[in-house]
Design a protein around this motif. Structure first.
Motif, PDB file in Angstrom:
ATOM      1  N   TYR A  91      19.260   5.814  -2.856  1.00  0.00           N
ATOM      2  CA  TYR A  91      18.316   5.645  -1.758  1.00  0.00           C
ATOM      3  C   TYR A  91      18.862   4.608  -0.775  1.00  0.00           C
ATOM      4  CZ  TYR A  91      16.523   1.627  -4.490  1.00  0.00           C
ATOM      5  OH  TYR A  91      16.394   0.452  -5.198  1.00  0.00           O
ATOM      6  N   TYR A  92      18.663   4.907   0.484  1.00  0.00           N
ATOM      7  CA  TYR A  92      19.172   4.072   1.581  1.00  0.00           C
ATOM      8  C   TYR A  92      17.992   3.345   2.196  1.00  0.00           C
ATOM      9  CZ  TYR A  92      21.882   2.912   5.801  1.00  0.00           C
ATOM     10  OH  TYR A  92      22.538   2.255   6.823  1.00  0.00           O
ATOM     11  N   VAL A  93      18.085   2.022   2.278  1.00  0.00           N
ATOM     12  CA  VAL A  93      16.959   1.209   2.741  1.00  0.00           C
ATOM     13  C   VAL A  93      17.156   0.778   4.191  1.00  0.00           C
ATOM     14  CG1 VAL A  93      15.546  -0.833   2.328  1.00  0.00           C
ATOM     15  CG2 VAL A  93      16.616   0.346   0.392  1.00  0.00           C
ATOM     16  N   ASN A  94      16.436   1.433   5.101  1.00  0.00           N
ATOM     17  CA  ASN A  94      16.392   0.958   6.489  1.00  0.00           C
ATOM     18  C   ASN A  94      15.478  -0.254   6.594  1.00  0.00           C
ATOM     19  OD1 ASN A  94      16.517   4.295   7.038  1.00  0.00           O
ATOM     20  ND2 ASN A  94      17.919   3.021   8.228  1.00  0.00           N
ATOM     21  N   ARG A  95      14.337  -0.161   5.884  1.00  0.00           N
ATOM     22  CA  ARG A  95      13.345  -1.232   5.916  1.00  0.00           C
ATOM     23  C   ARG A  95      12.515  -1.130   4.630  1.00  0.00           C
ATOM     24  NH1 ARG A  95      11.064   0.026  10.588  1.00  0.00           N
ATOM     25  NH2 ARG A  95       9.463   1.335   9.648  1.00  0.00           N
ATOM     26  N   VAL A  96      12.368  -2.234   3.922  1.00  0.00           N
ATOM     27  CA  VAL A  96      11.586  -2.217   2.683  1.00  0.00           C
ATOM     28  C   VAL A  96      10.117  -1.987   2.979  1.00  0.00           C
ATOM     29  CG1 VAL A  96      10.807  -3.591   0.711  1.00  0.00           C
ATOM     30  CG2 VAL A  96      13.199  -3.658   1.406  1.00  0.00           C
ATOM     31  N   GLY A  97       9.613  -2.609   4.068  1.00  0.00           N
ATOM     32  CA  GLY A  97       8.197  -2.522   4.428  1.00  0.00           C
ATOM     33  C   GLY A  97       7.526  -3.868   4.310  1.00  0.00           C
ATOM     34  N   THR A  98       6.611  -4.136   5.245  1.00  0.00           N
ATOM     35  CA  THR A  98       5.892  -5.419   5.235  1.00  0.00           C
ATOM     36  C   THR A  98       4.400  -5.163   5.417  1.00  0.00           C
ATOM     37  OG1 THR A  98       6.364  -5.630   7.611  1.00  0.00           O
ATOM     38  CG2 THR A  98       7.823  -6.788   6.090  1.00  0.00           C
ATOM     39  N   PRO A  99       3.689  -4.867   4.318  1.00  0.00           N
ATOM     40  CA  PRO A  99       2.246  -4.632   4.419  1.00  0.00           C
ATOM     41  C   PRO A  99       1.524  -5.892   4.861  1.00  0.00           C
ATOM     42  CG  PRO A  99       2.919  -4.840   2.132  1.00  0.00           C
ATOM     43  CD  PRO A  99       4.181  -4.776   2.942  1.00  0.00           C
ATOM     44  N   VAL A 100       0.450  -5.715   5.646  1.00  0.00           N
ATOM     45  CA  VAL A 100      -0.277  -6.870   6.170  1.00  0.00           C
ATOM     46  C   VAL A 100      -0.984  -7.627   5.053  1.00  0.00           C
ATOM     47  CG1 VAL A 100      -2.346  -5.500   6.694  1.00  0.00           C
ATOM     48  CG2 VAL A 100      -1.916  -7.634   7.949  1.00  0.00           C
ATOM     49  N   SER A 101      -1.437  -6.914   4.025  1.00  0.00           N
ATOM     50  CA  SER A 101      -2.084  -7.550   2.875  1.00  0.00           C
ATOM     51  C   SER A 101      -1.412  -7.027   1.615  1.00  0.00           C
ATOM     52  CB  SER A 101      -3.581  -7.232   2.841  1.00  0.00           C
ATOM     53  OG  SER A 101      -4.234  -7.724   3.987  1.00  0.00           O
ATOM     54  N   PRO A 102      -0.270  -7.607   1.253  1.00  0.00           N
ATOM     55  CA  PRO A 102       0.494  -7.067   0.132  1.00  0.00           C
ATOM     56  C   PRO A 102      -0.259  -7.134  -1.186  1.00  0.00           C
ATOM     57  CG  PRO A 102       1.324  -9.222   0.770  1.00  0.00           C
ATOM     58  CD  PRO A 102       0.356  -8.812   1.825  1.00  0.00           C
ATOM     59  N   THR A 103      -0.045  -6.118  -2.003  1.00  0.00           N
ATOM     60  CA  THR A 103      -0.600  -6.095  -3.351  1.00  0.00           C
ATOM     61  C   THR A 103       0.217  -7.059  -4.203  1.00  0.00           C
ATOM     62  OG1 THR A 103       0.829  -4.228  -3.835  1.00  0.00           O
ATOM     63  CG2 THR A 103      -1.400  -3.726  -3.120  1.00  0.00           C
ATOM     64  N   PRO A 104      -0.195  -7.323  -5.436  1.00  0.00           N
ATOM     65  CA  PRO A 104       0.525  -8.300  -6.258  1.00  0.00           C
ATOM     66  C   PRO A 104       2.036  -8.096  -6.308  1.00  0.00           C
ATOM     67  CG  PRO A 104      -1.533  -7.717  -7.312  1.00  0.00           C
ATOM     68  CD  PRO A 104      -1.422  -6.839  -6.092  1.00  0.00           C
ATOM     69  N   ASN A 105       2.503  -6.849  -6.446  1.00  0.00           N
ATOM     70  CA  ASN A 105       3.952  -6.643  -6.449  1.00  0.00           C
ATOM     71  C   ASN A 105       4.446  -5.994  -5.160  1.00  0.00           C
ATOM     72  OD1 ASN A 105       3.372  -3.915  -6.642  1.00  0.00           O
ATOM     73  ND2 ASN A 105       4.002  -3.725  -8.768  1.00  0.00           N
ATOM     74  N   GLY A 106       3.496  -5.536  -4.333  1.00  0.00           N
ATOM     75  CA  GLY A 106       3.868  -4.991  -3.035  1.00  0.00           C
ATOM     76  C   GLY A 106       4.380  -3.573  -3.043  1.00  0.00           C
ATOM     77  N   ASN A 107       4.685  -3.039  -4.225  1.00  0.00           N
ATOM     78  CA  ASN A 107       5.251  -1.698  -4.326  1.00  0.00           C
ATOM     79  C   ASN A 107       4.329  -0.794  -5.142  1.00  0.00           C
ATOM     80  OD1 ASN A 107       7.580  -3.822  -4.430  1.00  0.00           O
ATOM     81  ND2 ASN A 107       8.521  -2.000  -3.582  1.00  0.00           N
ATOM     82  N   PRO A 108       4.308   0.497  -4.831  1.00  0.00           N
ATOM     83  CA  PRO A 108       3.533   1.420  -5.666  1.00  0.00           C
ATOM     84  C   PRO A 108       4.207   1.588  -7.021  1.00  0.00           C
ATOM     85  CG  PRO A 108       4.834   2.644  -4.088  1.00  0.00           C
ATOM     86  CD  PRO A 108       5.000   1.195  -3.728  1.00  0.00           C
ATOM     87  N   THR A 109       3.427   1.992  -8.019  1.00  0.00           N
ATOM     88  CA  THR A 109       4.002   2.340  -9.314  1.00  0.00           C
ATOM     89  C   THR A 109       4.289   3.835  -9.333  1.00  0.00           C
ATOM     90  OG1 THR A 109       1.939   2.969 -10.444  1.00  0.00           O
ATOM     91  CG2 THR A 109       2.469   0.610 -10.325  1.00  0.00           C
ATOM     92  N   VAL A 110       4.909   4.301 -10.401  1.00  0.00           N
ATOM     93  CA  VAL A 110       5.249   5.721 -10.521  1.00  0.00           C
ATOM     94  C   VAL A 110       4.019   6.604 -10.662  1.00  0.00           C
ATOM     95  CG1 VAL A 110       7.511   5.265 -11.530  1.00  0.00           C
ATOM     96  CG2 VAL A 110       5.522   5.532 -13.033  1.00  0.00           C
ATOM     97  N   MET A 111       2.829   6.002 -10.798  1.00  0.00           N
ATOM     98  CA  MET A 111       1.596   6.766 -10.946  1.00  0.00           C
ATOM     99  C   MET A 111       0.658   6.607  -9.758  1.00  0.00           C
ATOM    100  SD  MET A 111       2.123   8.248 -13.828  1.00  0.00           S
ATOM    101  CE  MET A 111       0.521   8.977 -14.202  1.00  0.00           C
ATOM    102  N   ASP A 112       1.033   5.832  -8.773  1.00  0.00           N
ATOM    103  CA  ASP A 112       0.134   5.588  -7.644  1.00  0.00           C
ATOM    104  C   ASP A 112       0.181   6.720  -6.618  1.00  0.00           C
ATOM    105  OD1 ASP A 112      -0.980   3.216  -8.483  1.00  0.00           O
ATOM    106  OD2 ASP A 112       0.562   1.970  -7.546  1.00  0.00           O
ATOM    107  N   SER A 113      -0.886   6.801  -5.833  1.00  0.00           N
ATOM    108  CA  SER A 113      -0.936   7.741  -4.719  1.00  0.00           C
ATOM    109  C   SER A 113      -0.444   7.026  -3.465  1.00  0.00           C
ATOM    110  CB  SER A 113      -2.361   8.252  -4.502  1.00  0.00           C
ATOM    111  OG  SER A 113      -3.264   7.183  -4.305  1.00  0.00           O
ATOM    112  N   VAL A 114       0.355   7.726  -2.669  1.00  0.00           N
ATOM    113  CA  VAL A 114       0.962   7.117  -1.489  1.00  0.00           C
ATOM    114  C   VAL A 114       0.698   7.966  -0.254  1.00  0.00           C
ATOM    115  CG1 VAL A 114       2.780   6.070  -2.896  1.00  0.00           C
ATOM    116  CG2 VAL A 114       3.196   8.271  -1.787  1.00  0.00           C
ATOM    117  N   TYR A 115       0.756   7.310   0.881  1.00  0.00           N
ATOM    118  CA  TYR A 115       0.620   7.985   2.170  1.00  0.00           C
ATOM    119  C   TYR A 115       1.958   7.876   2.875  1.00  0.00           C
ATOM    120  CZ  TYR A 115      -1.487   9.309   6.685  1.00  0.00           C
ATOM    121  OH  TYR A 115      -1.814   9.948   7.856  1.00  0.00           O
TER     122      TYR A 115
END
Length: 292
Positions: A91-115
């Motif tokens: 995977y090539y990372v242009n931008r990791v992402g900067t959520p305005v209100s990050p969750t505890p780890n900031g990343n979805p898990t393998v079971m989360d729903s994403v948009y």
């Protein structure tokens, strides 16, 4: 806002037959291990002959000494084991992402729903890509798509929703490109609609805009990521009552006739910390058929 997000997600998932859904069938005696080796070689060759063109925001064939994707520091190699087969995806990372209100780890898990917004192409050969075979913006669950997506999206973060009386708009979400071996895609079967042939490696441009932290697919009070009873990192293969419905989709995990969400003795909304059986003090009630 979060309640609206959950409602929207479950409404979409209930009617959407997502085009990148997993297909677990297989052809008898197909040598998946040999195909994984072949795919790895093909992907390395492709990555060495192409580069990321930032101006066009696209992968292009090297024509003037540009740094190859393979040698680009933004490219990450990830080893994945599925069905006892070792795969390599990139995977090539242009931008990791900067959520305005990050969750505890900031990343979805393998079971989360994403948009996410995405578009996909088939890798035909080292210097050739197909036209887009898919292009969409939607919610989907990382537990129900091709495994290359599942293992890649978890390395990105969401962005900020700046929608204001207009189309849904996000900024600063995770952005990248994923390169998927066929074994983590549509394997030796190809896609149901015929747009992807068997054993084709794939490329996807992705933008992760948002996700539902601790997605609870069956809404039983236990987030899907925590329904991993055997702790192997994959809740999809955990079925406590052996009814052929994985716990993360089963509203009665132990099959005792009482819904998991109702086996919350202390009333804190979390069935995982209720232990009423003195003979099994470490087994939560919702997994204990003897406790109703």
């Amino acid at each position: 806002m979060i309640k609206i997000k959950h409602i929207f997600y479950f409404a979409i998932v209930s009617v959407l037959l997502y085009s990148c859904g997993s297909d677990n069938g297989s052809v008898v005696n197909f040598d998946h291990e040999a195909q994984a080796v072949k795919d790895k070689d093909s992907l390395i060759t492709f990555l060495k002959n192409n580069y990321y063109n930032a101006t066009l925001d696209s992968v292009k064939v090297i024509d003037n000494g540009q740094t190859s994707l393979f040698d680009d520091p933004k490219l990450v190699t990830k080893e994945v084991k599925e069905n006892d087969i070792d795969y390599t995806l990139y995977y090539y990372v242009n931008r990791v992402g900067t959520p305005v209100s990050p969750t505890p780890n900031g990343n979805p898990t393998v079971m989360d729903s994403v948009y996410s917004k995405y578009r996909g192409q088939r890798i035909i050969k080292k210097d050739s890509l197909s036209p887009d075979f898919d292009n969409n913006t939607t919610w989907f669950s990382l537990s129900g798509v091709i495994r290359g997506w599942t293992h890649s999206f978890v390395h990105f973060k969401g962005g900020e929703n700046v929608t204001n009386n207009g189309p849904i708009t996000y900024v600063n979400g995770g952005k990248g490109i994923i390169f998927i071996p066929s074994g983590l895609g549509y394997r030796n079967l190809g896609s149901r609609d015929g747009s992807i042939a068997p054993n084709e490696n794939l490329l996807f441009y992705i933008e992760l805009w948002d996700f539902v932290e601790n997605t609870d697919d069956d809404q039983d009070g236990v987030p899907s990521i925590f329904e991993d009873v055997d702790e192997d990192g994959d809740p999809r293969n955990d079925d406590t009552d052996e009814d052929r419905i994985a716990n993360y989709r089963d509203t009665d995990d132990d099959g005792d006739g009482k819904l998991t969400k109702d086996e919350d003795a202390n009333g804190d909304g979390d069935p995982r910390n209720d232990f009423s059986d003195p003979n099994n003090p470490t087994l939560p009630d919702y997994l204990n058929r003897n406790i109703r």
